[in-house]
Write an enzyme that holds these catalytic residues in place. Structure first.
Site, PDB file in Angstrom:
ATOM      1  N   GLY A  31      33.802  44.245  41.914  1.00  0.00           N
ATOM      2  CA  GLY A  31      34.230  45.702  42.465  1.00  0.00           C
ATOM      3  C   GLY A  31      35.415  45.936  41.641  1.00  0.00           C
ATOM      4  O   GLY A  31      36.881  45.308  41.064  1.00  0.00           O
ATOM      5  N   GLY A  36      38.142  46.983  31.730  1.00  0.00           N
ATOM      6  CA  GLY A  36      37.142  45.784  30.711  1.00  0.00           C
ATOM      7  C   GLY A  36      36.223  45.137  31.609  1.00  0.00           C
ATOM      8  O   GLY A  36      34.873  45.114  30.938  1.00  0.00           O
ATOM      9  N   HIS A  37      35.212  45.914  32.979  1.00  0.00           N
ATOM     10  CA  HIS A  37      34.058  45.783  33.788  1.00  0.00           C
ATOM     11  C   HIS A  37      33.073  46.723  33.084  1.00  0.00           C
ATOM     12  O   HIS A  37      31.885  46.299  32.373  1.00  0.00           O
ATOM     13  CB  HIS A  37      34.507  46.001  34.871  1.00  0.00           C
ATOM     14  CG  HIS A  37      35.119  45.260  35.966  1.00  0.00           C
ATOM     15  ND1 HIS A  37      35.494  45.723  36.459  1.00  0.00           N
ATOM     16  CD2 HIS A  37      35.200  43.961  36.444  1.00  0.00           C
ATOM     17  CE1 HIS A  37      36.531  44.332  37.595  1.00  0.00           C
ATOM     18  NE2 HIS A  37      36.024  43.585  37.049  1.00  0.00           N
ATOM     19  N   GLU A 162      35.579  37.694  28.737  1.00  0.00           N
ATOM     20  CA  GLU A 162      36.462  36.623  28.176  1.00  0.00           C
ATOM     21  C   GLU A 162      37.399  35.943  29.421  1.00  0.00           C
ATOM     22  O   GLU A 162      37.689  35.002  29.020  1.00  0.00           O
ATOM     23  CB  GLU A 162      36.295  35.976  26.636  1.00  0.00           C
ATOM     24  CG  GLU A 162      35.512  36.057  26.343  1.00  0.00           C
ATOM     25  CD  GLU A 162      35.296  35.912  25.153  1.00  0.00           C
ATOM     26  OE1 GLU A 162      36.173  36.064  23.806  1.00  0.00           O
ATOM     27  OE2 GLU A 162      34.214  35.351  23.973  1.00  0.00           O
ATOM     28  N   LYS A 163      38.121  36.797  30.039  1.00  0.00           N
ATOM     29  CA  LYS A 163      39.449  37.277  30.117  1.00  0.00           C
ATOM     30  C   LYS A 163      39.130  36.070  31.324  1.00  0.00           C
ATOM     31  O   LYS A 163      40.702  35.218  31.152  1.00  0.00           O
ATOM     32  CB  LYS A 163      39.262  38.059  30.878  1.00  0.00           C
ATOM     33  CG  LYS A 163      41.154  38.565  31.682  1.00  0.00           C
ATOM     34  CD  LYS A 163      41.360  39.530  32.626  1.00  0.00           C
ATOM     35  CE  LYS A 163      41.890  38.645  33.911  1.00  0.00           C
ATOM     36  NZ  LYS A 163      41.057  39.219  34.654  1.00  0.00           N
ATOM     37  N   GLN A 167      35.518  29.773  33.751  1.00  0.00           N
ATOM     38  CA  GLN A 167      34.447  30.606  34.042  1.00  0.00           C
ATOM     39  C   GLN A 167      32.717  31.164  33.673  1.00  0.00           C
ATOM     40  O   GLN A 167      32.339  30.035  33.752  1.00  0.00           O
ATOM     41  CB  GLN A 167      34.712  32.310  34.528  1.00  0.00           C
ATOM     42  CG  GLN A 167      33.398  32.507  35.512  1.00  0.00           C
ATOM     43  CD  GLN A 167      33.612  33.998  36.550  1.00  0.00           C
ATOM     44  OE1 GLN A 167      34.117  33.976  37.831  1.00  0.00           O
ATOM     45  NE2 GLN A 167      33.534  35.079  35.738  1.00  0.00           N
ATOM     46  N   SER A 199      43.079  44.252  34.521  1.00  0.00           N
ATOM     47  CA  SER A 199      42.751  42.644  35.942  1.00  0.00           C
ATOM     48  C   SER A 199      42.715  43.434  37.386  1.00  0.00           C
ATOM     49  O   SER A 199      43.457  44.174  37.670  1.00  0.00           O
ATOM     50  CB  SER A 199      43.751  41.715  35.538  1.00  0.00           C
ATOM     51  OG  SER A 199      43.047  40.628  37.215  1.00  0.00           O
ATOM     52  N   ARG A 201      43.847  42.471  39.739  1.00  0.00           N
ATOM     53  CA  ARG A 201      44.652  42.389  40.705  1.00  0.00           C
ATOM     54  C   ARG A 201      46.546  42.902  39.922  1.00  0.00           C
ATOM     55  O   ARG A 201      47.742  42.568  40.503  1.00  0.00           O
ATOM     56  CB  ARG A 201      45.221  40.805  39.987  1.00  0.00           C
ATOM     57  CG  ARG A 201      44.467  40.032  40.668  1.00  0.00           C
ATOM     58  CD  ARG A 201      44.293  38.411  41.242  1.00  0.00           C
ATOM     59  NE  ARG A 201      43.280  37.434  42.041  1.00  0.00           N
ATOM     60  CZ  ARG A 201      41.868  37.338  42.171  1.00  0.00           C
ATOM     61  NH1 ARG A 201      41.718  37.592  40.845  1.00  0.00           N
ATOM     62  NH2 ARG A 201      42.373  36.789  42.761  1.00  0.00           N
TER      63      ARG A 201
HETATM   64  P1  AMP Z   1      35.661  40.031  38.516  1.00  0.00           P
HETATM   65  O1  AMP Z   1      36.099  41.798  39.288  1.00  0.00           O
HETATM   66  O2  AMP Z   1      37.146  39.777  38.195  1.00  0.00           O
HETATM   67  O3  AMP Z   1      34.628  39.060  38.946  1.00  0.00           O
HETATM   68  O4  AMP Z   1      34.996  40.589  36.998  1.00  0.00           O
HETATM   69  C1  AMP Z   1      34.179  40.617  36.844  1.00  0.00           C
HETATM   70  C2  AMP Z   1      33.905  40.355  35.513  1.00  0.00           C
HETATM   71  O5  AMP Z   1      34.966  41.454  34.344  1.00  0.00           O
HETATM   72  C3  AMP Z   1      34.402  39.054  35.067  1.00  0.00           C
HETATM   73  O6  AMP Z   1      32.924  38.698  34.179  1.00  0.00           O
HETATM   74  C4  AMP Z   1      35.217  38.714  34.162  1.00  0.00           C
HETATM   75  O7  AMP Z   1      35.562  38.471  33.315  1.00  0.00           O
HETATM   76  C5  AMP Z   1      35.283  40.550  33.746  1.00  0.00           C
HETATM   77  N1  AMP Z   1      36.564  40.838  33.482  1.00  0.00           N
HETATM   78  C6  AMP Z   1      37.609  41.222  34.080  1.00  0.00           C
HETATM   79  N2  AMP Z   1      38.673  41.425  33.905  1.00  0.00           N
HETATM   80  C7  AMP Z   1      37.732  41.456  32.192  1.00  0.00           C
HETATM   81  C8  AMP Z   1      38.557  42.503  30.694  1.00  0.00           C
HETATM   82  N3  AMP Z   1      40.132  42.606  31.142  1.00  0.00           N
HETATM   83  N4  AMP Z   1      37.866  42.335  29.898  1.00  0.00           N
HETATM   84  C9  AMP Z   1      36.965  42.045  29.615  1.00  0.00           C
HETATM   85  N5  AMP Z   1      36.040  41.500  31.072  1.00  0.00           N
HETATM   86  C10 AMP Z   1      37.357  41.652  31.630  1.00  0.00           C
END
Ligand code: AMP
Length: 293
Positions: A31, A36-37, A162-163, A167, A199, A201
Site C-alpha cells: 500500500g 512505481g506501484h 526492480e527497485k 527481492q 518509495s 518511505r
Molecule cells: P512495497 O509496497 O514497497 O512492498 O512494493 C510493492 C512493489 O512495488 C514491489 O515489487 C516494489 O519493488 C515495487 N516498487 C516500489 N517502488 C518502486 C519504484 N520506484 N519503481 C518500480 N517498482 C517499485
C-alpha cells in the site's frame, strides 16, 4: 473494481475467471501506493485478463518494530489511485475489453496469519547477502507472505519492481524451490524527475533530506561512466565517498554483484550482468536503489 478482505471471497471471484481460462495477473504491495506501484499495475493490466493487487503490510517481514508501526497505511487513497490507474490504461488500451485493476485484496493480519507462520526458507546466497545480512528475517517474512499470496491468488503472472532488486531474486528462488507455477515479471524502477527512486518511505524525508536524496541516483548514474576504465573497487569507493560527503547521508552498503547470483564481483569480466546495489540512510530514513553497469 472490487475491494475484497477475505480469502474465501477472493478465491470465489477468481475461480470464475479461471473457469473461463482467463489469465490472472497479480501485483503484491504494502500500500501507500505511488507511480512505481502503478507502473506494475499497468504492466499487469496490459498482459492479463484479470488484475489483482494486494495491499497488506506484512508484519513478518519487518525486523524493526518501529518501522512496522510507522509504515504508512492509506487503503482508501490507494483504492482511488488504483481505479484511476485503470482508467489511464483503459484510455491507452481502447481495445482491452476490461481494463484496470479488478480486485484489491486487502486482508487483515488475522486473515493472512490465522496461526503463526513458522516456516523457515533456505533460499541460498540470494537471500543471505546485502539486505539479507542487514535485515535478518526480512526475506523469510517476504517468502512467507508472497508464497501465501501465490497460493491464494494462483496467478499466471506476478509483477515486482526492480527497485527491490534483491527481492526479485529471492522470489524467483522461492517459486523455483516450491514449484509454484507463476511467471515472475521484473519491471523497471520509476523515478522522480530529479532521479530519486519512488518509495513509500520518501514521505518520511524532511524537506532538506528530500532535496538531498537525489544524490544517490545521481552518483550511481555518474559512476556508470567510469566503467570499464576504473576498477570495481574504485567505482565502489567513488560512490560511497561521494554520497558520504554529504553529512545527511550515510551509506550502509554498496556492492557490485552479478545480477543473477547476487555474488559480489571483483572484476568487470566476472559477469556480463553487473548491478550495483545500495542502501543509504538519509537521516533516519533507509533508502535503497540500484544501477546496471
Ligand atoms: P512495497 O509496497 O514497497 O512492498 O512494493 C510493492 C512493489 O512495488 C514491489 O515489487 C516494489 O519493488 C515495487 N516498487 C516500489 N517502488 C518502486 C519504484 N520506484 N519503481 C518500480 N517498482 C517499485
Amino acid at each position: 473494481m472490487k475491494i475484497v478482505n477475505s480469502i474465501k471471497d477472493l478465491k470465489a471471484y477468481l475461480a470464475e475467471a479461471k473457469q473461463d481460462n482467463k489469465k490472472i495477473g497479480f501485483v503484491p504491495t504494502m500500500g501507500a501506493l505511488h507511480n512505481g506501484h502503478l507502473s506494475l499495475v499497468q504492466h499487469c493490466v496490459k498482459n492479463n485478463d484479470v488484475c489483482v493487487v494486494s495491499v497488506f503490510v506484512n508484519p513478518t517481514q519487518f525486523n524493526d518494530k518501529h518501522d512496522l508501526e510507522t509504515y504508512p497505511r492509506t487503503l482508501e487513497a490507494d483504492c482511488v489511485l488504483l481505479s484511476s490507474a485503470a482508467s489511464d490504461v483503459y484510455k491507452r488500451q481502447v481495445l482491452l475489453e476490461s481494463a484496470g485493476c479488478d480486485y484489491v485484496f486487502a486482508p487483515s493480519v488475522e486473515e493472512m496469519y490465522p496461526e503463526p507462520d513458522t516456516r523457515t526458507f533456505d533460499l541460498g546466497t540470494v537471500s543471505e547477502v546485502m539486505e539479507g545480512a542487514k535485515r535478518p528475517g526480512h526475506f523469510n517474512g517476504v517468502a512467507q507472505v508472497v508464497s501465501k499470496l501465490f497460493y491464494i491468488v494462483e496467478p499466471d503472472n506476478a509483477y515486482f519492481g526492480e527497485k527491490d532488486f534483491q527481492q526479485i531474486a529471492v522470489i524467483r528462488a522461492m517459486v523455483k524451490q516450491l514449484n509454484i507455477p507463476v511467471t515472475i515479471n521484473a519491471c523497471p524502477i520509476v523515478r522522480e524527475g530529479d532521479g530519486l527512486a519512488l518509495s513509500s518511505r520518501n514521505t518520511r524525508l524532511t524537506p532538506e533530506q528530500r532535496q538531498k536524496a537525489p544524490l544517490i541516483a545521481r552518483t550511481l548514474k555518474e559512476s556508470t561512466t567510469f566503467v570499464p576504465g576504473k576498477s570495481v573497487q574504485e567505482v565502489i569507493d567513488y560512490v560511497v565517498n561521494t554520497i558520504n560527503s554529504d553529512p545527511v547521508m550515510e551509506v550502509e552498503y554498496y556492492e557490485i554483484v552479478d545480477g543473477n547470483t547476487l555474488e559480489s564481483i571483483k572484476n568487470w569480466s566476472d559477469t556480463d550482468y553487473p548491478v550495483g546495489c545500495i542502501t543509504v540512510y538519509c537521516g533516519e530514513v533507509r533508502l535503497i536503489d540500484n544501477i546496471k553497469y
